[in-house]
Design a protein around this motif. Structure first.
Motif, PDB file in Angstrom:
ATOM      1  N   GLY A  67     -12.730   1.692  -3.234  1.00  0.00           N
ATOM      2  CA  GLY A  67     -11.979   2.353  -4.292  1.00  0.00           C
ATOM      3  C   GLY A  67     -12.623   3.602  -4.832  1.00  0.00           C
ATOM      4  O   GLY A  67     -12.162   4.151  -5.820  1.00  0.00           O
ATOM      5  N   ALA A  68     -13.682   4.116  -4.177  1.00  0.00           N
ATOM      6  CA  ALA A  68     -14.389   5.260  -4.738  1.00  0.00           C
ATOM      7  C   ALA A  68     -13.895   6.579  -4.199  1.00  0.00           C
ATOM      8  O   ALA A  68     -14.433   7.621  -4.523  1.00  0.00           O
ATOM      9  CB  ALA A  68     -15.893   5.136  -4.445  1.00  0.00           C
ATOM     10  N   GLY A  69     -12.852   6.554  -3.344  1.00  0.00           N
ATOM     11  CA  GLY A  69     -12.507   7.790  -2.670  1.00  0.00           C
ATOM     12  C   GLY A  69     -11.245   8.448  -3.135  1.00  0.00           C
ATOM     13  O   GLY A  69     -10.795   9.407  -2.519  1.00  0.00           O
ATOM     14  N   ALA A  70     -10.634   7.984  -4.202  1.00  0.00           N
ATOM     15  CA  ALA A  70      -9.328   8.501  -4.558  1.00  0.00           C
ATOM     16  C   ALA A  70      -9.388   9.601  -5.593  1.00  0.00           C
ATOM     17  O   ALA A  70      -8.563   9.685  -6.481  1.00  0.00           O
ATOM     18  CB  ALA A  70      -8.458   7.355  -5.075  1.00  0.00           C
ATOM     19  N   MET A 122       0.847  -1.188   0.000  1.00  0.00           N
ATOM     20  CA  MET A 122       0.000   0.000   0.000  1.00  0.00           C
ATOM     21  C   MET A 122       0.886   1.242   0.000  1.00  0.00           C
ATOM     22  O   MET A 122       1.302   1.731   1.051  1.00  0.00           O
ATOM     23  CB  MET A 122      -0.913   0.005   1.227  1.00  0.00           C
ATOM     24  CG  MET A 122      -1.896  -1.165   1.278  1.00  0.00           C
ATOM     25  SD  MET A 122      -2.937  -1.084   2.752  1.00  0.00           S
ATOM     26  CE  MET A 122      -3.858  -2.593   2.567  1.00  0.00           C
ATOM     27  N   ALA A 123       1.191   1.745  -1.174  1.00  0.00           N
ATOM     28  CA  ALA A 123       2.088   2.886  -1.288  1.00  0.00           C
ATOM     29  C   ALA A 123       1.510   4.120  -0.611  1.00  0.00           C
ATOM     30  O   ALA A 123       2.225   4.917  -0.005  1.00  0.00           O
ATOM     31  CB  ALA A 123       2.365   3.168  -2.765  1.00  0.00           C
ATOM     32  N   GLU A 124       0.174   4.274  -0.710  1.00  0.00           N
ATOM     33  CA  GLU A 124      -0.451   5.454  -0.103  1.00  0.00           C
ATOM     34  C   GLU A 124      -0.215   5.466   1.399  1.00  0.00           C
ATOM     35  O   GLU A 124       0.074   6.510   1.990  1.00  0.00           O
ATOM     36  CB  GLU A 124      -1.959   5.469  -0.390  1.00  0.00           C
ATOM     37  CG  GLU A 124      -2.310   5.621  -1.859  1.00  0.00           C
ATOM     38  CD  GLU A 124      -2.467   4.277  -2.542  1.00  0.00           C
ATOM     39  OE1 GLU A 124      -2.075   3.259  -1.933  1.00  0.00           O
ATOM     40  OE2 GLU A 124      -2.957   4.247  -3.684  1.00  0.00           O
ATOM     41  N   CYS A 125      -0.354   4.302   2.039  1.00  0.00           N
ATOM     42  CA  CYS A 125      -0.187   4.218   3.485  1.00  0.00           C
ATOM     43  C   CYS A 125       1.244   4.542   3.887  1.00  0.00           C
ATOM     44  O   CYS A 125       1.480   5.211   4.896  1.00  0.00           O
ATOM     45  CB  CYS A 125      -0.572   2.830   3.970  1.00  0.00           C
ATOM     46  SG  CYS A 125      -2.294   2.393   3.650  1.00  0.00           S
ATOM     47  N   GLU A 126       2.216   4.073   3.112  1.00  0.00           N
ATOM     48  CA  GLU A 126       3.614   4.339   3.438  1.00  0.00           C
ATOM     49  C   GLU A 126       3.906   5.832   3.342  1.00  0.00           C
ATOM     50  O   GLU A 126       4.620   6.388   4.182  1.00  0.00           O
ATOM     51  CB  GLU A 126       4.512   3.553   2.484  1.00  0.00           C
ATOM     52  CG  GLU A 126       4.426   2.046   2.673  1.00  0.00           C
ATOM     53  CD  GLU A 126       5.272   1.281   1.677  1.00  0.00           C
ATOM     54  OE1 GLU A 126       5.903   1.952   0.832  1.00  0.00           O
ATOM     55  OE2 GLU A 126       5.301   0.050   1.743  1.00  0.00           O
ATOM     56  N   THR A 183     -10.464  -2.239   3.552  1.00  0.00           N
ATOM     57  CA  THR A 183     -11.040  -0.976   4.017  1.00  0.00           C
ATOM     58  C   THR A 183      -9.949   0.002   4.432  1.00  0.00           C
ATOM     59  O   THR A 183     -10.008   1.185   4.117  1.00  0.00           O
ATOM     60  CB  THR A 183     -11.988  -1.231   5.209  1.00  0.00           C
ATOM     61  OG1 THR A 183     -13.104  -2.020   4.764  1.00  0.00           O
ATOM     62  CG2 THR A 183     -12.506   0.076   5.787  1.00  0.00           C
ATOM     63  N   PHE A 184      -8.938  -0.504   5.130  1.00  0.00           N
ATOM     64  CA  PHE A 184      -7.820   0.343   5.548  1.00  0.00           C
ATOM     65  C   PHE A 184      -7.153   0.981   4.334  1.00  0.00           C
ATOM     66  O   PHE A 184      -6.858   2.177   4.319  1.00  0.00           O
ATOM     67  CB  PHE A 184      -6.811  -0.484   6.341  1.00  0.00           C
ATOM     68  CG  PHE A 184      -5.703   0.317   6.959  1.00  0.00           C
ATOM     69  CD1 PHE A 184      -5.857   0.897   8.204  1.00  0.00           C
ATOM     70  CD2 PHE A 184      -4.492   0.485   6.296  1.00  0.00           C
ATOM     71  CE1 PHE A 184      -4.824   1.642   8.783  1.00  0.00           C
ATOM     72  CE2 PHE A 184      -3.461   1.223   6.865  1.00  0.00           C
ATOM     73  CZ  PHE A 184      -3.629   1.802   8.101  1.00  0.00           C
ATOM     74  N   GLY A 185      -6.922   0.185   3.295  1.00  0.00           N
ATOM     75  CA  GLY A 185      -6.303   0.708   2.090  1.00  0.00           C
ATOM     76  C   GLY A 185      -7.171   1.738   1.388  1.00  0.00           C
ATOM     77  O   GLY A 185      -6.658   2.738   0.866  1.00  0.00           O
ATOM     78  N   ASP A 186      -8.492   1.524   1.373  1.00  0.00           N
ATOM     79  CA  ASP A 186      -9.394   2.479   0.736  1.00  0.00           C
ATOM     80  C   ASP A 186      -9.347   3.839   1.434  1.00  0.00           C
ATOM     81  O   ASP A 186      -9.320   4.888   0.789  1.00  0.00           O
ATOM     82  CB  ASP A 186     -10.831   1.945   0.750  1.00  0.00           C
ATOM     83  CG  ASP A 186     -11.023   0.782  -0.205  1.00  0.00           C
ATOM     84  OD1 ASP A 186     -10.203   0.634  -1.139  1.00  0.00           O
ATOM     85  OD2 ASP A 186     -11.989   0.014  -0.022  1.00  0.00           O
ATOM     86  N   TYR A 187      -9.325   3.812   2.753  1.00  0.00           N
ATOM     87  CA  TYR A 187      -9.295   5.071   3.494  1.00  0.00           C
ATOM     88  C   TYR A 187      -7.925   5.739   3.397  1.00  0.00           C
ATOM     89  O   TYR A 187      -7.824   6.969   3.416  1.00  0.00           O
ATOM     90  CB  TYR A 187      -9.703   4.841   4.954  1.00  0.00           C
ATOM     91  CG  TYR A 187     -11.200   4.773   5.130  1.00  0.00           C
ATOM     92  CD1 TYR A 187     -11.921   5.861   5.619  1.00  0.00           C
ATOM     93  CD2 TYR A 187     -11.915   3.636   4.779  1.00  0.00           C
ATOM     94  CE1 TYR A 187     -13.293   5.814   5.772  1.00  0.00           C
ATOM     95  CE2 TYR A 187     -13.294   3.575   4.916  1.00  0.00           C
ATOM     96  CZ  TYR A 187     -13.971   4.659   5.412  1.00  0.00           C
ATOM     97  OH  TYR A 187     -15.345   4.616   5.549  1.00  0.00           O
ATOM     98  N   CYS A 215     -16.058  10.868   4.153  1.00  0.00           N
ATOM     99  CA  CYS A 215     -15.736  10.919   2.732  1.00  0.00           C
ATOM    100  C   CYS A 215     -15.900   9.628   1.979  1.00  0.00           C
ATOM    101  O   CYS A 215     -15.879   9.638   0.763  1.00  0.00           O
ATOM    102  CB  CYS A 215     -14.297  11.401   2.565  1.00  0.00           C
ATOM    103  SG  CYS A 215     -14.097  13.100   3.051  1.00  0.00           S
ATOM    104  N   LEU A 216     -16.033   8.521   2.644  1.00  0.00           N
ATOM    105  CA  LEU A 216     -16.018   7.270   1.912  1.00  0.00           C
ATOM    106  C   LEU A 216     -16.857   6.247   2.634  1.00  0.00           C
ATOM    107  O   LEU A 216     -16.752   6.080   3.832  1.00  0.00           O
ATOM    108  CB  LEU A 216     -14.583   6.750   1.791  1.00  0.00           C
ATOM    109  CG  LEU A 216     -14.387   5.426   1.057  1.00  0.00           C
ATOM    110  CD1 LEU A 216     -14.721   5.585  -0.415  1.00  0.00           C
ATOM    111  CD2 LEU A 216     -12.968   4.952   1.227  1.00  0.00           C
ATOM    112  N   SER A 217     -17.711   5.571   1.889  1.00  0.00           N
ATOM    113  CA  SER A 217     -18.460   4.458   2.445  1.00  0.00           C
ATOM    114  C   SER A 217     -17.629   3.206   2.300  1.00  0.00           C
ATOM    115  O   SER A 217     -16.973   2.993   1.292  1.00  0.00           O
ATOM    116  CB  SER A 217     -19.786   4.281   1.709  1.00  0.00           C
ATOM    117  OG  SER A 217     -20.388   3.051   2.057  1.00  0.00           O
ATOM    118  N   GLU A 218     -17.653   2.352   3.309  1.00  0.00           N
ATOM    119  CA  GLU A 218     -16.922   1.092   3.215  1.00  0.00           C
ATOM    120  C   GLU A 218     -17.515   0.200   2.129  1.00  0.00           C
ATOM    121  O   GLU A 218     -16.896  -0.757   1.696  1.00  0.00           O
ATOM    122  CB  GLU A 218     -16.949   0.372   4.556  1.00  0.00           C
ATOM    123  CG  GLU A 218     -16.163   1.113   5.613  1.00  0.00           C
ATOM    124  CD  GLU A 218     -16.217   0.430   6.961  1.00  0.00           C
ATOM    125  OE1 GLU A 218     -15.590  -0.637   7.125  1.00  0.00           O
ATOM    126  OE2 GLU A 218     -16.896   0.942   7.850  1.00  0.00           O
TER     127      GLU A 218
END
Length: 210
Positions: A197-200, A1-5, A158-162, A190-193
């Motif tokens: 993938g709808a929040g980026a 998960m590049a975003e998380c890093e 879910t963690f990755g989506d957020y 901002c994002l429903s579980e």
């Protein structure tokens, strides 16, 4: 998960980027909800203060980050918990505004810390960090847990989506703001579980769940 890093890194304000990203989202949501509810204090909630706190959302989050010293993942999970709470609390018109955002934040972070971190401070310490009494901190924690239905588990997906939403917030912060809508609406998170993938994107962060 590049975003998380990337979110773990410190930003210009010498705090984790995830904190700055979440602060940006909540600042925008708070501003819009203030216009929508017109500071209607008739909405009964343990999280609503009688007066607006004198500290900004960003400064409050920076204070939490400085003194709580929790793992960056806690802020992502706190964001998930806030979303769950607000979606379940729609019938009560519970929303993030200037009267509720600070109590919601400190309680969501406390819940996330207890769920994720092995080493953590107790409720008395978090109460001091949040500027509330221990009695109130304990009450808010119980109310929060019942509010999310004790649903504290967060799947990797879910963690990755957020994380993606928070990463997108950092990118959108540099983009020109969209014109405000004519009719204020209550904004949630901002994002429903259910919307994997709808929040980026910037547009998805402006059109929050209603």
């Amino acid at each position: 998960m590049a975003e998380c890093e990337e979110l773990v890194e410190s930003g210009a304000e010498d705090m984790p980027r995830v904190v700055a990203a979440l602060a940006g989202i909540l600042e925008r949501v708070t501003e819009r909800n203030d216009a929508a509810v017109a500071a209607d204090l008739s909405v009964a909630s343990a999280f609503r203060a009688t007066n607006k706190p004198g500290i900004s959302v960003r400064a409050y989050m920076a204070r939490i980050a400085r003194f709580a010293r929790c793992s960056p993942a806690c802020y992502v999970v706190a964001y998930v918990y806030l979303d769950r709470l607000l979606r379940r609390g729609r019938r009560l018109a519970l929303a993030v505004d200037s009267y509720s955002v600070h109590r919601l934040l400190i309680t969501a972070v406390l819940a996330a810390v207890k769920f994720l971190d092995d080493i953590r401070y107790n409720n008395a310490y978090f109460a001091k960090v949040g500027g509330i009494s221990l009695v109130e901190m304990n009450y808010l924690e119980v109310d929060f847990l019942f509010g999310v239905g004790f649903d504290l588990n967060v799947t990797p997906g879910t963690f990755g989506d957020y994380c993606a939403v928070l990463q997108s917030e950092l990118l959108c912060a540099e983009a020109p703001p969209e014109p405000p809508t004519q009719t204020p609406r209550l904004q949630y998170c901002c994002l429903s579980e259910d919307d994997a993938g709808a929040g980026a994107s910037c547009s998805s962060q402006q059109q929050l769940a209603a």
